[in-house]
Design a protein around this motif. Structure first.
Motif, PDB file in Angstrom:
ATOM      1  N   ALA A  69       0.988  -1.134  -0.075  1.00 49.69           N
ATOM      2  CA  ALA A  69       0.106  -0.046   0.068  1.00 49.69           C
ATOM      3  C   ALA A  69       0.798   1.197   0.177  1.00 49.69           C
ATOM      4  N   ALA A  70       1.995   1.171   0.832  1.00 49.80           N
ATOM      5  CA  ALA A  70       2.963   2.307   0.862  1.00 49.80           C
ATOM      6  C   ALA A  70       3.416   2.727  -0.381  1.00 49.80           C
ATOM      7  N   LYS A  71       3.761   1.596  -1.298  1.00 46.50           N
ATOM      8  CA  LYS A  71       4.433   2.004  -2.595  1.00 46.50           C
ATOM      9  C   LYS A  71       3.669   1.923  -3.828  1.00 46.50           C
ATOM     10  N   THR A  77     -13.503 -12.862  -5.507  1.00 51.14           N
ATOM     11  CA  THR A  77     -14.581 -12.779  -6.409  1.00 51.14           C
ATOM     12  C   THR A  77     -16.217 -12.546  -5.727  1.00 51.14           C
ATOM     13  N   PRO A  78     -16.079 -12.799  -4.247  1.00 52.17           N
ATOM     14  CA  PRO A  78     -17.677 -12.341  -3.901  1.00 52.17           C
ATOM     15  C   PRO A  78     -17.668 -10.839  -3.558  1.00 52.17           C
ATOM     16  N   ARG A  79     -16.201 -10.479  -3.142  1.00 51.58           N
ATOM     17  CA  ARG A  79     -16.010  -8.914  -3.016  1.00 51.58           C
ATOM     18  C   ARG A  79     -16.219  -8.394  -4.488  1.00 51.58           C
ATOM     19  N   TYR A  80     -15.995  -8.598  -5.360  1.00 50.03           N
ATOM     20  CA  TYR A  80     -16.191  -8.160  -6.548  1.00 50.03           C
ATOM     21  C   TYR A  80     -17.700  -8.113  -6.956  1.00 50.03           C
ATOM     22  N   MET A  81     -18.389  -8.920  -6.779  1.00 45.34           N
ATOM     23  CA  MET A  81     -19.843  -9.184  -7.210  1.00 45.34           C
ATOM     24  C   MET A  81     -20.453  -8.113  -6.220  1.00 45.34           C
ATOM     25  N   ASP A  82     -19.789  -7.842  -4.975  1.00 46.85           N
ATOM     26  CA  ASP A  82     -20.589  -6.898  -3.940  1.00 46.85           C
ATOM     27  C   ASP A  82     -20.111  -5.400  -4.419  1.00 46.85           C
ATOM     28  N   GLY A  83     -19.389  -5.243  -5.427  1.00 49.84           N
ATOM     29  CA  GLY A  83     -19.004  -3.668  -5.942  1.00 49.84           C
ATOM     30  C   GLY A  83     -17.814  -3.245  -5.298  1.00 49.84           C
ATOM     31  N   LEU A  84     -16.567  -4.302  -5.256  1.00 50.25           N
ATOM     32  CA  LEU A  84     -15.576  -3.869  -4.570  1.00 50.25           C
ATOM     33  C   LEU A  84     -14.931  -2.759  -5.533  1.00 50.25           C
ATOM     34  N   LYS A  85     -14.189  -1.463  -5.257  1.00 51.43           N
ATOM     35  CA  LYS A  85     -13.740  -0.696  -5.967  1.00 51.43           C
ATOM     36  C   LYS A  85     -12.562  -1.128  -6.733  1.00 51.43           C
ATOM     37  N   LYS A  86     -12.201  -0.414  -7.966  1.00 49.59           N
ATOM     38  CA  LYS A  86     -11.109  -1.174  -8.563  1.00 49.59           C
ATOM     39  C   LYS A  86      -9.493  -0.855  -7.774  1.00 49.59           C
ATOM     40  N   SER A  87      -9.614   0.141  -7.035  1.00 48.40           N
ATOM     41  CA  SER A  87      -8.390   0.525  -6.238  1.00 48.40           C
ATOM     42  C   SER A  87      -8.074  -0.390  -5.051  1.00 48.40           C
ATOM     43  N   GLU A  88      -9.196  -1.444  -4.877  1.00 49.99           N
ATOM     44  CA  GLU A  88      -8.995  -2.416  -3.770  1.00 49.99           C
ATOM     45  C   GLU A  88      -8.905  -3.985  -4.402  1.00 49.99           C
ATOM     46  N   TYR A  89      -8.923  -3.954  -5.602  1.00 50.41           N
ATOM     47  CA  TYR A  89      -8.657  -5.153  -6.397  1.00 50.41           C
ATOM     48  C   TYR A  89      -7.658  -5.856  -5.823  1.00 50.41           C
ATOM     49  N   TRP A  90      -6.577  -5.251  -5.727  1.00 48.12           N
ATOM     50  CA  TRP A  90      -5.153  -5.915  -5.428  1.00 48.12           C
ATOM     51  C   TRP A  90      -5.065  -6.448  -4.158  1.00 48.12           C
ATOM     52  N   ASP A  91      -5.833  -5.841  -3.081  1.00 46.61           N
ATOM     53  CA  ASP A  91      -5.942  -6.075  -1.567  1.00 46.61           C
ATOM     54  C   ASP A  91      -6.710  -7.504  -1.509  1.00 46.61           C
ATOM     55  N   ALA A  92      -7.639  -7.738  -2.337  1.00 44.15           N
ATOM     56  CA  ALA A  92      -8.590  -9.212  -2.176  1.00 44.15           C
ATOM     57  C   ALA A  92      -7.446 -10.155  -3.131  1.00 44.15           C
ATOM     58  N   TYR A  93      -6.888  -9.886  -4.020  1.00 51.63           N
ATOM     59  CA  TYR A  93      -5.837 -10.438  -4.701  1.00 51.63           C
ATOM     60  C   TYR A  93      -4.647 -11.074  -3.699  1.00 51.63           C
ATOM     61  N   THR A 149       2.425 -12.942  -7.211  1.00 53.59           N
ATOM     62  CA  THR A 149       3.040 -11.672  -7.002  1.00 53.59           C
ATOM     63  C   THR A 149       2.705 -10.682  -8.237  1.00 53.59           C
ATOM     64  N   HIS A 150       3.025 -11.504  -9.447  1.00 51.05           N
ATOM     65  CA  HIS A 150       2.396 -10.931 -10.786  1.00 51.05           C
ATOM     66  C   HIS A 150       1.094 -10.265 -10.886  1.00 51.05           C
ATOM     67  N   ALA A 151       0.136 -11.140 -10.471  1.00 49.36           N
ATOM     68  CA  ALA A 151      -1.461 -10.971 -10.407  1.00 49.36           C
ATOM     69  C   ALA A 151      -1.580  -9.742  -9.273  1.00 49.36           C
ATOM     70  N   VAL A 152      -0.976  -9.825  -8.008  1.00 47.70           N
ATOM     71  CA  VAL A 152      -1.390  -8.660  -7.131  1.00 47.70           C
ATOM     72  C   VAL A 152      -0.985  -7.307  -7.645  1.00 47.70           C
TER      73      VAL A 152
END
Ligand code: CMX
Length: 435
Positions: free
Chosen positions: A8-10, A152-168, A404-407
């Motif tokens: 997050a810091a980087k 996947t469930p977080r995405y279905m619930d409308g996860l913000k794009k800026s938070e995708y990496w956190d779930a990944y 790591t690549h995916a995140v």
């Protein structure tokens, strides 16, 4: 989670750096693509960016800027071990900074908390025919764990794009934590008594694999497992498994889908399966002679093999033009622990003979040994003789790089990949017009 805080810091700095590059130099031409390359496996065409690892043709792999010898020396070690804690390696790859021993151990602890395999994974594996290839079992089990997906469930619930990496990232830790147990259970199911041995809480992620296949006392094999898991973790973004996994994740298929896709690519004989092929080749070579063959006998055998139109597994590389440093690191391990092992000695005779032959034939662009030329022989020495299993071990390690690549792809908002294909007719027309 520590790694989450570090990423997050980087993100903002990376984002700014990349946005500036694209804004100011978006039309800068990196390479032209030739007809030969389009028909020739897109070889040497830069198609993506990986800041996690880079393969220099003359030097080999660097992980986050560090070479293999540097990391073998500098990464924090497990207690009483000569080889890196893989928790430290994952920290380096993911957090993009060098780990202290404490940080390496925090990752190891994080994995321990998440290591339990869901009960249905055992059922999935037991339901497959006994003849199923271990790589198929491994990939199918990973895919089945999509059920555990955080993204996947977080995405279905409308996860913000800026938070995708956190779930990944959550999915990446959850999945990688389970892989040594998964691989060990596949091994036990296929080749031993089918029992699951739980991980030893006092052992690190890599050495636990050795424990879980019934080698709790074999500290040498534990060392080999640490080395193996370190060496195979990533090989930049263009190889089949990395590329396949990256492509799948770009559609926002989650980490389970993406890693399973990568494993299916790794299972090919020109990629990860080469270590299996290589050991088979070495054993067949040995069977042809009474005792250890001489250099002349190996040369004769290799020539006859090549004349029959087959490749010598463990030699050559799409990018490297020198001996693979991953071969060298394993060979050093062999020199310490296996100097009297006949198969290890044969590996070295072959490594002295085959490059000259490939060079003389002039076809292979790289005649030198790659990572697979020795990996199987080391496993064989420690009694892991079921060589169709070796790619699973490769897969456990490679999942560190794939995740790591995916995140980071999600962290930097990379889009879905969609390169263009042409028809032969279009190419002919383009060439005719140019003339
Ligand atoms: N033995 C015999 N011939 C070889 C060879 C080998 N070890 N390596 C390359 N060649 C041949 C190729 O088959 C090719 O022949 P054709 O033109 O008839 O198809 C020619 O030399 C040119 O190939 P290249 O450009 O040097 O190599 P590629 O980039 O096409 O392929 C690789 C790279 C690794 C697939 C190839 O060297 C090979 O098949 N090696 C043996 C299998 C192996 O060890 N794979 C593991 C690689 C490590 C990994 O990616 O995991």
């Amino acid at each position: 989670m520590l790694v989450k805080d570090r990423i997050a810091a980087k993100i903002s700095a990376w984002d700014k750096r990349v946005s500036k590059l694209v804004k100011e130099y978006g039309s800068f031409v990196i390479a032209n693509v030739t007809v030969e390359q389009i028909y020739g496996g897109i070889r040497n065409v830069p198609i993506q960016v990986s800041d996690i690892s880079y393969v220099d043709p003359q030097e080999g792999i660097r992980f986050r800027g560090y070479t293999i010898p540097e990391l073998l020396k500098l990464l924090p070690k497990a207690k009483g071990s000569e080889y890196p804690l893989i928790g430290g390696l994952y920290y380096l790859l993911m957090a993009d900074e060098f780990p202290s021993l404490e940080e390496a151990l925090i990752v190891e602890e994080e994995w321990k908390k998440r290591a339990e395999l869901p009960a249905y994974v055992f059922d999935v594996l037991k339901a497959l025919p006994a003849s199923t290839h271990p790589m198929t079992m491994f990939s199918a089990a990973i895919l089945s764990m999509h059920n555990e997906s955080v993204f996947t469930p977080r995405y279905m619930d409308g996860l913000k794009k800026s938070e995708y990496w956190d779930a990944y990232l959550e999915d990446s830790f959850n999945l990688t934590a389970k892989l040594p147990s998964l691989a060990a259970f596949i091994y036990n199911l296929k080749y031993r008594d089918g029992k699951f041995i739980p991980p030893d809480p006092d052992l690190d992620w890599a050495a636990n694999f050795a424990h879980m296949i019934g080698k709790p006392e074999d500290t040498e094999y534990q060392e080999l497992t640490r080395l193996f898991m370190f060496l195979h973790c990533d090989h930049e973004g263009g190889n089949v498994s990395a590329h396949a996994s990256h492509l799948v994740a770009s559609a926002l298929s989650d980490v389970y889908y993406a890693v399973s896709a990568g494993m299916n690519g790794l299972a090919g004989p020109l990629h990860g399966l080469a270590n299996e092929e290589c050991l088979r080749w070495l054993l067949t070579l040995r069977e042809n002679f009474d005792g250890l063959p001489t250099k002349e006998q190996v040369a004769e055998y290799s020539m006859a093999w090549l004349k029959s139109g087959k490749v010598i597994p463990g030699y050559g590389h799409a990018v490297l033009r020198v001996t693979d440093p991953r071969f060298t690191a394993q060979n050093k391990f062999g020199a310490v622990y296996l100097s009297n092992d006949e198969l290890y000695q044969l590996v070295n005779i072959v490594a002295e003979v085959v490059p000259d032959i490939l060079m003389k034939l002039g076809k292979a662009k790289n005649p030198w040994p790659n990572v697979d030329a020795i990996a199987g022989a080391l496993q064989y020495h420690y009694g892991v003789k079921e060589f169709d299993f070796y790619t699973v071990l490769f897969g456990v390690s490679r999942s560190l790089g794939l995740t790591t690549h995916a995140v980071w792809s999600r962290a930097l908002g990379r889009p879905i990949e969609r390169p263009k294909s042409l028809t032969t007719r279009i190419l002919e027309q383009m060439i005719a017009q140019e003339k």
